[in-house]
Design a protein around this motif. Structure first.
Motif, mmCIF file in Angstrom:
data_model
loop_
_atom_site.group_PDB
_atom_site.id
_atom_site.type_symbol
_atom_site.label_atom_id
_atom_site.label_comp_id
_atom_site.label_asym_id
_atom_site.label_seq_id
_atom_site.Cartn_x
_atom_site.Cartn_y
_atom_site.Cartn_z
ATOM 1 N N GLU A 149 4.149 4.053 5.269
ATOM 2 C CA GLU A 149 3.460 4.585 4.105
ATOM 3 C C GLU A 149 3.067 6.045 4.296
ATOM 4 O OE1 GLU A 149 0.152 4.675 2.473
ATOM 5 O OE2 GLU A 149 0.854 4.124 0.489
ATOM 6 N N ASP A 150 1.745 6.361 4.355
ATOM 7 C CA ASP A 150 1.323 7.770 4.359
ATOM 8 C C ASP A 150 2.042 8.635 5.401
ATOM 9 O OD1 ASP A 150 -0.562 7.646 2.293
ATOM 10 O OD2 ASP A 150 -2.200 7.119 3.642
ATOM 11 N N ALA A 151 2.413 8.049 6.546
ATOM 12 C CA ALA A 151 2.998 8.852 7.627
ATOM 13 C C ALA A 151 4.519 8.747 7.667
ATOM 14 C CB ALA A 151 2.429 8.416 8.979
ATOM 15 N N ILE A 180 -9.348 0.304 1.372
ATOM 16 C CA ILE A 180 -10.135 0.689 0.194
ATOM 17 C C ILE A 180 -10.004 2.203 0.147
ATOM 18 C CG2 ILE A 180 -12.426 0.719 -0.867
ATOM 19 C CD1 ILE A 180 -11.132 -2.076 -0.777
ATOM 20 N N GLU A 181 -9.042 2.640 -0.623
ATOM 21 C CA GLU A 181 -8.733 4.071 -0.630
ATOM 22 C C GLU A 181 -8.467 4.567 -2.038
ATOM 23 O OE1 GLU A 181 -5.331 4.937 1.838
ATOM 24 O OE2 GLU A 181 -4.124 3.329 0.997
ATOM 25 N N THR A 182 -8.977 3.810 -3.013
ATOM 26 C CA THR A 182 -8.960 4.313 -4.386
ATOM 27 C C THR A 182 -10.358 4.063 -4.952
ATOM 28 O OG1 THR A 182 -8.299 2.230 -5.416
ATOM 29 C CG2 THR A 182 -6.514 3.682 -4.671
ATOM 30 N N TRP A 225 -8.897 9.563 3.089
ATOM 31 C CA TRP A 225 -8.138 10.684 2.489
ATOM 32 C C TRP A 225 -7.584 10.307 1.120
ATOM 33 C CZ3 TRP A 225 -9.698 14.802 4.720
ATOM 34 C CH2 TRP A 225 -10.084 14.745 6.060
ATOM 35 N N ASP A 226 -6.964 9.151 1.031
ATOM 36 C CA ASP A 226 -6.518 8.723 -0.289
ATOM 37 C C ASP A 226 -7.693 8.463 -1.220
ATOM 38 O OD1 ASP A 226 -3.705 8.593 -0.862
ATOM 39 O OD2 ASP A 226 -3.524 7.242 0.837
ATOM 40 N N TYR A 227 -8.817 8.071 -0.627
ATOM 41 C CA TYR A 227 -10.008 7.815 -1.449
ATOM 42 C C TYR A 227 -10.455 9.107 -2.146
ATOM 43 C CZ TYR A 227 -14.632 5.898 -2.611
ATOM 44 O OH TYR A 227 -15.758 5.456 -3.262
HETATM 45 MG MG LIG Z 1 -3.875 6.327 2.626
#
Ligand SMILES: [Mg+2]
Ligand SMILES: CC(=O)SCCNC(=O)CCNC(=O)[C@H](O)C(C)(C)COP(=O)(O)OP(=O)(O)OC[C@H]1O[C@@H](n2cnc3c(N)ncnc32)[C@H](O)[C@@H]1OP(=O)(O)O
Ligand SMILES: O=CC(=O)O
Length: 542
Positions: free
Chosen positions: A113-115, A246-248, A274-276
């Motif tokens: 995902e992110d990486a 929990i990133e939204t 960070w996504d949060y």
């Molecule tokens: Mg993320």
């Protein structure tokens, strides 16, 4: 239903991963779940549109009984009882997988995902490496320097927890009835098909991190996918464990509900900071001054809204018998520069100390050299215990207003911050397009989540005509266009190879230039969606 592969990746063993049986399993997952995933993505748009109208969010009264109820998630299996340090990183190249497994961390979040840039090569190579890791046969020879990598036998390897792509990303190289497959179902389906049994039999298990969810209904979909997958392969119900990020911002209002939906499988929640932050900006991007985020570098975990978020997360998890997992401090060490390393250690130590004292059961590090730092901090708080799930936080009481209190976050918006954001967004996107999903830029780890903040902040600043604290200038589309040109020239001077610059940096700069415009029609839900379109059409990286 029909399933077609548009390319065969040039990776040894690809045929094993993409066997007819494995593809048939992925096809079944699509048949049952792809339509609901489509509906849920549409529901995201509707939910955000409702918030854009009211300018606020709240806990859902219709699920109050779930929040008030007395229930717990499934108990932790032995392999996930101690999660005091988790290293994150891509599962390809194999040397990174081996370095993570050997790092001394309790868990390795194997990241698709992110990486990770989801080139077809990366997706398949990651799955091959994960399958070899599960079988205990993973090894690697670095053709560049002749270095050999093997799984250590002198100490335990990290337990693998795989993070498939979020629900939003397609997989263009697998067509189902002529349409791109769902990336998450390809990643999960192929990993589970090949590894669920062997992992369960070896005392580990099919363990997953679930990213970027925006509602408990998305957790319910994963719950259904898991139950179906287990039944289909004859794996005992409840073998899977999932940790949800929990990133939204909408997910912060549904922590209990998300755990409840996945209660047979849930292992914990992670504070994906960070996504949060990106999600807060995305949700409230046009909602005026109250939601203007200070420069990315200024937003600390001690800001009131971030305290509210992490306190609520720990309280919720422990009430439900779930792990509360801390997030990523983006500073990374540099083996060639001791001063940078010392500064990184200090910052990471402070970050982990706050988390451990707040009740988190463990946390993330981005680099093997940070594992001992995190271990030391959690050892000192956990003592002999593997976790502190028994530590309840009844004194915590978090309100909707506290979660949304962006205005009290210390810091300012500056033109220097705009320049940094432009530089990072273009440089990261270029590296992503070239096939690498995480990179060190100016001693910070940059990945898809951090780059999302950079590009969405600028859109928000233009849209809300923010005045820069350092220059007094209003941040306008024209100012940003000029600043972008300067940053692109800076990057041109730094990138040695003109061909590389033309191939990756030029399209990256064009893309970022559009995404930051401040116009409604240019705000993309995810940077990686148009970037993936470029990747799978014009760049056609296999
Ligand atoms: Mg993320
Ligand atoms: C917001 C979020 O979602 S956070 C989670 C997602 N992000 C991530 O997982 C990022 C993980 N980190 C990384 O990818 C890397 O640390 C980077 C890209 C930031 C820096 O990597 P490098 O520039 O290679 O760092 P560096 O040169 O110091 O690496 C030293 C060694 O450690 C290895 N290493 C560094 N980070 C990791 C890691 N996370 N996992 C495994 N090995 C690693 C390198 O491969 C290298 O190994 P080698 O000596 O055998 O060649
Ligand atoms: O995935 C983690 C984050 O911070 O984003």
């Amino acid at each position: 239903m029909s399933i077609t592969l548009t390319h065969t990746p040039a990776v040894a063993k690809a045929d094993e991963i993409l066997s007819a049986e494995a593809l048939a399993f992925v096809e079944k997952l699509h048949e049952k779940f792809a339509a609901t995933r489509g509906d849920l993505l549409e529901a995201r748009t509707a939910a955000r549109a409702a918030v854009a109208k009211t300018g606020t969010l709240d806990f859902d009264p219709s699920t109050a009984d779930i929040r008030a109820g007395d229930w717990k998630v499934a108990p932790a299996p032995a392999a996930l009882a101690d999660r005091r340090v988790e290293i994150t990183g891509p599962a390809t190249p194999a040397k990174m997988a081996i370095n993570a497994l050997n790092s001394g961390a309790k868990v390795w979040l194997a990241d698709l995902e992110d990486a990770s840039t989801p080139t077809w090569h990366n997706v398949i190579d990651a799955l091959i490496n994960l399958t070899d890791a599960a079988a205990g046969t993973l090894s690697f020879e670095d053709a560049g320097n002749g270095k050999s990598y093997a799984l250590r036998t002198d100490a335990p390897l990290a337990t693998v927890v795989v993070r498939p792509r979020g629900w939003h990303l397609p997989e263009a190289n697998v067509l189902i009835n002529g349409a791109p497959a769902v990336g998450a179902l390809v990643d999960f389906g192929l990993h589970f098909f090949h590894n669920a049994r062997v992992l369960s039999e070896s005392g580990q298990g099919p363990f997953y991190y679930l990213p970027k969810m925006e509602s408990a209904l998305e957790s319910r979909l994963w719950n259904e996918v898991f139950a179906f997958a287990e039944a289909e392969l004859g794996i005992e119900h409840g073998t899977i464990r999932a940790t949800m990020l929990i990133e939204t911002i909408p997910a912060a209002f549904q922590m209990d509900e998300m755990l409840f939906e996945l209660r047979d499988y849930a292992s914990g929640l992670n504070a994906g900071r960070w996504d949060y932050l990106f999600s807060i900006i995305k949700y409230f991007r046009a909602a005026g001054d109250k939601f203007i985020m200070p420069d990315r570098a200024d937003v600390a975990m001690t800001a009131p809204m971030m305290r509210a978020y992490t306190e609520l997360l720990v309280q919720t998890c422990h009430k439900r018998g779930a792990f509360a997992m801390g997030g990523m401090a983006a500073v990374i060490p540099n083996r060639r520069e001791p001063e940078i390393t010392a500064a990184a250690f200090e910052k990471v130590r402070n970050d982990k100390t706050r988390e451990a004292n707040d009740g988190f059961d463990g946390s993330w590090v981005a680099h093997p050299d940070l594992v001992p730092v995190c271990v030391e901090v959690f050892d000192s708080v956990l003592g002999d215990k593997p976790n502190q799930i028994d530590r309840q936080r009844p004194e915590v009481s978090v309100t909707a207003d506290q979660l949304l209190d962006v205005a009290s976050a210390p810091g300012t918006v500056t033109e220097a911050g705009v320049n940094t954001n432009l530089y990072v967004a273009v440089a990261y996107t270029a590296v992503w397009l070239s096939g690498t999903g995480a990179v060190a830029i100016h001693n910070l780890m940059e990945d898809a989540a951090t780059a999302e903040i950079s590009r969405s902040q600028i859109w928000q600043q233009i849209r809300n005509q923010v005045v820069a604290a350092d220059t007094g200038n209003t941040i306008t589309a024209e100012l940003v266009a000029k600043a972008l040109a300067v940053q692109v020239e800076k990057l041109r001077g730094e990138v040695d190879n003109a061909e590389t610059f033309e191939k990756y940096y030029v399209p990256a700069a064009e893309l970022i230039g559009r995404l930051v415009s401040g116009r409604d029609e240019d705000f993309e839900d995810f940077l990686t969606l148009p970037a993936y379109h470029l990747l799978s059409t014009e760049l056609v990286t296999k």
